[in-house]
Design an enzyme around this catalytic site. Structure first.
Site, PDB file in Angstrom:
ATOM      1  CG  HIS A 196     -27.029 136.223   7.109  1.00 26.90           C
ATOM      2  ND1 HIS A 196     -27.477 137.456   6.715  1.00 26.90           N
ATOM      3  CD2 HIS A 196     -26.578 135.619   5.979  1.00 26.90           C
ATOM      4  CE1 HIS A 196     -27.322 137.590   5.403  1.00 26.90           C
ATOM      5  NE2 HIS A 196     -26.777 136.478   4.950  1.00 26.90           N
ATOM      6  CG  ASP A 241     -26.885 132.468  -2.371  1.00 25.81           C
ATOM      7  OD1 ASP A 241     -26.448 132.204  -1.226  1.00 25.81           O
ATOM      8  OD2 ASP A 241     -26.923 133.625  -2.819  1.00 25.81           O
ATOM      9  CD  GLU A 247     -26.165 137.767  -2.242  1.00 34.07           C
ATOM     10  OE1 GLU A 247     -27.325 137.327  -2.324  1.00 34.07           O
ATOM     11  OE2 GLU A 247     -25.568 137.887  -1.137  1.00 34.07           O
ATOM     12  CD  GLU A 248     -24.529 138.059   2.101  1.00 34.15           C
ATOM     13  OE1 GLU A 248     -25.587 138.634   2.411  1.00 34.15           O
ATOM     14  OE2 GLU A 248     -24.401 136.817   2.123  1.00 34.15           O
ATOM     15  CG  ASP A 283     -24.982 133.437   2.678  1.00 36.18           C
ATOM     16  OD1 ASP A 283     -24.800 133.501   1.446  1.00 36.18           O
ATOM     17  OD2 ASP A 283     -25.781 134.158   3.288  1.00 36.18           O
ATOM     18  CG  HIS A 338     -22.707 135.804  -2.927  1.00 34.19           C
ATOM     19  ND1 HIS A 338     -22.171 136.071  -1.681  1.00 34.19           N
ATOM     20  CD2 HIS A 338     -23.914 135.236  -2.702  1.00 34.19           C
ATOM     21  CE1 HIS A 338     -23.010 135.681  -0.746  1.00 34.19           C
ATOM     22  NE2 HIS A 338     -24.080 135.152  -1.332  1.00 34.19           N
TER      23      HIS A 338
END
Length: 356
Positions: free
Chosen positions: A321, A234, A211-212, A177, A65
């Protein structure tokens, strides 16, 4: 890592790609992969595909992603301060006192997330952590009218932190990410394009969106492409730093290679093939166990159209994150090798089915 690939990774990570607003990053990705593909295209919502050996069999999808966690303008006060909503799993507690960029139709607007000085607030032992609706952004506007000339409700917001090399092959950035995933599938396509070995499958490298916020782009593109087998790339949580409970979260170390996930959406025969390829190519692998879901695009790809044989390969990532995600470039380099090796291992028309 070769210099051209490192430059591509740096540009990819530094290009803002908030969920639902991935266009700029997708353009960087497409511009890079087109030299290794027979064709490239994008769909209605911006999922991007680069295909090599079109017409081959089976059809292999290498997916990751493109979007990053972010914020979005939600409300502007009479005084010109901007309140926000989440785009993905952003942590409000570490977002205070950060510099940000608001991405408007007329270009970027710089701002800061306000933070009340401790001198002006009661400092209590059990001070409450902020929620996302507590955060406000100051762009230097004098009032609401001036702020509304600059930004609009719905404009996405990213932090300013960018890619930097540390030492010992480690790098830090705000958006590994999952730009590392889209980097890996692009590099796998490059390795296959440069390989002199016979390639049987049709390989579709995919940089998918959103995706998130719900694994949305993967649902769209897996349905459209109808792959026979899929490998998803990922990040995963590294657990090799203070305060992380390994008994609960597993033992995953930076610098010890990518991880392979077992169970759930991960097809046992595909997992076994990935492990065999890693052993043959002397690529170190770490292993993770899945309970109910993986929390990645694999969860929606594997059940699309009655079932797509899938597996998840992940890069250990410290401080996920956050603005300071930290990964090993040595680990990252192994993933395209593993993806390309898997593609080259496939026999024409090969299927992966659970043995009963």
């Amino acid at each position: 890592m070769r210099e051209t690939s490192l430059d591509f990774l740096r540009m990819l990570v530094n290009t803002p790609s908030p969920s639902g607003h991935e266009v700029r990053g997708q353009r960087v990705w497409l511009d890079y992969v087109k030299q290794f593909a027979n064709e490239t295209f994008s769909d209605a919502y911006g999922n991007c595909v680069a295909t090599l050996n079109k017409g081959g069999s089976p059809r292999l999808m290498l997916a990751a992603h493109a979007d990053e966690i972010a914020m979005v303008v939600n409300f502007i006060t009479d005084e010109g301060f901007i309140y926000v909503r989440k785009l993905g799993g952003i942590d409000a507690a570490i977002t205070k006192a950060q510099r940000v960029v608001i991405h408007t139709r007329n270009g970027p607007i710089k701002g800061v997330v306000g933070n009340v000085a401790p001198h002006l607030s009661k400092v209590e032992k059990d001070r409450k952590l902020p929620d996302i609706h507590d955060l406000f952004i100051d762009v230097g506007a004098g009032d609401r009218k001036e702020a509304e000339k600059l930004v609009h409700v719905g404009d996405p917001i990213t932090l300013c932190d960018e890619f930097e090399l540390l030492r010992n092959g480690l790098a830090v950035a705000r958006a590994f990410d999952n730009r590392i995933g889209t980097f890996a599938v692009a590099e796998a396509l490059r390795l296959l394009h440069e390989s002199k070995r016979r390639l049987n499958p049709e390989v579709c490298a995919v940089s998918n969106i959103m995706e998130e916020v719900g694994l949305l782009g993967a649902r769209q593109i897996a349905y459209s492409l109808k792959p026979d087998v899929a490998l998803v790339v990922d990040v995963t949580h590294a657990t090799d730093y203070p305060t992380v409970n390994k008994q609960q979260h597993g033992d995953v170390k930076i610098g010890k290679g990518p991880t392979l996930t077992h169970g759930g959406c991960n097809h046992p025969e595909v997992v076994a093939r990935v492990a065999a390829v890693a052993k043959e190519k002397k690529i170190p692998l770490q292993h993770e166990a899945q309970s109910s879901t993986s929390g990645t695009d694999t969860d929606v790809i594997f059940w699309t159209r009655g079932g797509i044989s899938s597996a998840l390969i992940s890069l250990p990532d410290r401080y996920m994150h956050s603005p300071v995600e930290l990964v090993s470039l040595k680990d990252l380099e192994k993933i395209p090798e593993l993806l390309a090796g898997f593609a080259l291992s496939l026999k024409r028309g090969e299927e992966f089915k659970v043995k009963i």
